[in-house]
Design a protein around this motif. Structure first.
Motif, PDB file in Angstrom:
ATOM      1  N   LEU A 177       0.836  -1.199   0.000  1.00  0.00           N
ATOM      2  CA  LEU A 177       0.000   0.000   0.000  1.00  0.00           C
ATOM      3  C   LEU A 177       0.871   1.250   0.000  1.00  0.00           C
ATOM      4  O   LEU A 177       0.591   2.221  -0.713  1.00  0.00           O
ATOM      5  N   TYR A 178       1.948   1.210   0.754  1.00  0.00           N
ATOM      6  CA  TYR A 178       2.859   2.355   0.792  1.00  0.00           C
ATOM      7  C   TYR A 178       3.571   2.541  -0.544  1.00  0.00           C
ATOM      8  O   TYR A 178       3.653   3.658  -1.074  1.00  0.00           O
TER       9      TYR A 178
ATOM     10  N   SER B 205       2.604   1.576  -3.468  1.00  0.00           N
ATOM     11  CA  SER B 205       1.664   1.914  -4.541  1.00  0.00           C
ATOM     12  C   SER B 205       1.103   3.328  -4.416  1.00  0.00           C
ATOM     13  O   SER B 205       0.752   3.949  -5.415  1.00  0.00           O
ATOM     14  N   SER B 206       0.987   3.822  -3.186  1.00  0.00           N
ATOM     15  CA  SER B 206       0.397   5.143  -2.964  1.00  0.00           C
ATOM     16  C   SER B 206       1.429   6.240  -2.775  1.00  0.00           C
ATOM     17  O   SER B 206       1.100   7.425  -2.871  1.00  0.00           O
TER      18      SER B 206
ATOM     19  N   ARG C 280      -4.984  10.209   0.210  1.00  0.00           N
ATOM     20  CA  ARG C 280      -6.168   9.984  -0.629  1.00  0.00           C
ATOM     21  C   ARG C 280      -6.002   8.732  -1.487  1.00  0.00           C
ATOM     22  O   ARG C 280      -6.924   7.922  -1.604  1.00  0.00           O
ATOM     23  N   LEU C 281      -4.825   8.558  -2.076  1.00  0.00           N
ATOM     24  CA  LEU C 281      -4.588   7.385  -2.908  1.00  0.00           C
ATOM     25  C   LEU C 281      -4.562   6.120  -2.057  1.00  0.00           C
ATOM     26  O   LEU C 281      -5.068   5.070  -2.465  1.00  0.00           O
ATOM     27  N   ALA C 282      -3.988   6.227  -0.851  1.00  0.00           N
ATOM     28  CA  ALA C 282      -3.996   5.072   0.058  1.00  0.00           C
ATOM     29  C   ALA C 282      -5.424   4.678   0.408  1.00  0.00           C
ATOM     30  O   ALA C 282      -5.743   3.487   0.496  1.00  0.00           O
TER      31      ALA C 282
ATOM     32  N   LEU D 271      -6.970   2.770  -2.584  1.00  0.00           N
ATOM     33  CA  LEU D 271      -6.418   1.422  -2.705  1.00  0.00           C
ATOM     34  C   LEU D 271      -6.881   0.528  -1.564  1.00  0.00           C
ATOM     35  O   LEU D 271      -7.207  -0.650  -1.781  1.00  0.00           O
TER      36      LEU D 271
ATOM     37  N   ALA E  24      -4.071  -1.779  -6.916  1.00  0.00           N
ATOM     38  CA  ALA E  24      -3.190  -0.791  -7.532  1.00  0.00           C
ATOM     39  C   ALA E  24      -3.200  -0.897  -9.047  1.00  0.00           C
ATOM     40  O   ALA E  24      -3.175   0.109  -9.760  1.00  0.00           O
TER      41      ALA E  24
ATOM     42  N   THR F 153      -6.040   0.973 -10.526  1.00  0.00           N
ATOM     43  CA  THR F 153      -6.154   2.387 -10.174  1.00  0.00           C
ATOM     44  C   THR F 153      -5.170   3.214 -10.990  1.00  0.00           C
ATOM     45  O   THR F 153      -3.952   3.067 -10.846  1.00  0.00           O
TER      46      THR F 153
ATOM     47  N   ALA G 264      -2.331   5.234  -9.261  1.00  0.00           N
ATOM     48  CA  ALA G 264      -1.198   4.499  -8.706  1.00  0.00           C
ATOM     49  C   ALA G 264      -0.126   4.419  -9.781  1.00  0.00           C
ATOM     50  O   ALA G 264      -0.321   3.802 -10.820  1.00  0.00           O
TER      51      ALA G 264
ATOM     52  N   ARG H 223       5.372   2.474  -9.113  1.00  0.00           N
ATOM     53  CA  ARG H 223       5.193   2.056  -7.730  1.00  0.00           C
ATOM     54  C   ARG H 223       4.660   0.634  -7.635  1.00  0.00           C
ATOM     55  O   ARG H 223       4.713   0.001  -6.605  1.00  0.00           O
TER      56      ARG H 223
END
Length: 298
Positions: free
Chosen positions: A224-225, A227-228, A233-235, A238, A263, A266, A269, A273
């Motif tokens: 998650l880290y 990819s965001s 907001r992106l986290a 996801l 990811a 999205t 993303a 990443r």
């Protein structure tokens, strides 16, 4: 949809700013403290900048909610307005009654009278402008002139600008250098660190009603880290998709593969990443779509 499955009262990763989910990370808490100190000090201009999705609007709302009863706040979420319309918006926020087709002089006088009235009641007035990078230069100059209004003791109006880094470049223009000189407090919101993102996810889950052990595995948080990039907001986007996919598979925990699939589905993303962690996740968008469809039909 998946809330009952995971024992949640509400969805934990919405992208609508909700102050009940405010997370006091080092960045956001320092920014909030800066705002509160500056507001109580009566400074004229305050500036908060940050990239898209770093939580400026949520910070703005948390700031206004934290101020005590001796403060009156005016909030303009879309300040892409020419000077007269911006003044009309401020008058409306301050509940100033204006005649139809009022001229500039009478409008400014009515706003000044209202500010004096509030000052006489011991109130401090703060105008918060979100998306401030969109304010036309002429309107910025009009705002500067408003901060000239003052009593012998203090300013009648304080202004807080919340904007993307483009705001800094606009403030470098020679034509509004006087405004830039009046910004006495400023703070730049950065993305969350990997550890802060872990705490952030846990915090939002607790607020939403989660009472169990770890819902997102360490591997899920790591992906998650990555990819965001630590952008809240992106986290949120996801994490929401990963929860839906986990629910669609009937699982009780979110794994790294769920985040990878989310990811890949999205656009925001960055491809740089997202890494091919599992061959089975190669068709991430397809897997996610199938999982969501199954969840919706349950």
């Amino acid at each position: 949809m998946y809330t009952a499955h995971f024992g949640l009262r509400e969805a934990p990763f919405g992208i609508t700013p909700d102050t009940s989910f405010f997370f006091g990370s080092p960045h956001s808490q320092e920014a909030l403290n800066t705002l509160l100190v500056a507001a109580r000090g009566g400074e004229g201009f305050i500036k908060i900048t940050g990239e898209v999705g770093t939580g400026k609007t949520l910070l703005c709302r948390k700031f206004m909610a934290t101020l005590g009863p001796d403060f009156v706040t005016a909030y303009i979420p879309n300040p892409y307005l020419e000077p007269r319309t911006l003044m009309l918006a401020l008058a409306d926020e301050l509940e100033v009654q204006l005649e139809r087709d009022v001229d500039q002089h009478r409008m400014l006088k009515a706003i000044t009278d209202r500010l004096l009235q509030l000052a006489g009641q011991g109130k401090h007035v703060i105008l918060c402008l979100d998306e401030a990078q969109a304010i036309p230069v002429e309107s910025l100059e009009a705002l500067r002139l408003l901060t000239n209004l003052e009593t012998e003791k203090r300013k009648l109006l304080q202004i807080v600008l919340f904007g993307q880094p483009e705001l800094n470049r606009k403030l470098e223009l020679q034509s509004i250098r006087q405004l830039a000189q009046r910004i006495t407090f400023h703070y730049h919101l950065g993305p969350l660190s990997r550890d802060d993102l872990d705490y952030y996810v846990a915090h939002r889950l607790r607020v939403a009603g989660w009472s169990g052990a770890r819902l997102f595995t360490q591997g899920a948080i790591g992906r998650l880290y990555r990819s965001s990039g630590g952008v809240p907001r992106l986290a949120n986007i996801l994490a929401h998709k990963a929860l839906m996919l986990s629910y669609g598979e009937g699982r009780q925990q979110v794994a790294g593969a769920h985040v990878t699939a989310a990811a890949r589905d999205t656009l925001a993303a960055s491809p740089r990443r997202v890494r091919p962690w599992m061959a089975a996740a190669g068709a991430g968008a397809t897997c996610l779509a199938a999982g969501l469809a199954w969840a919706l039909l349950r």
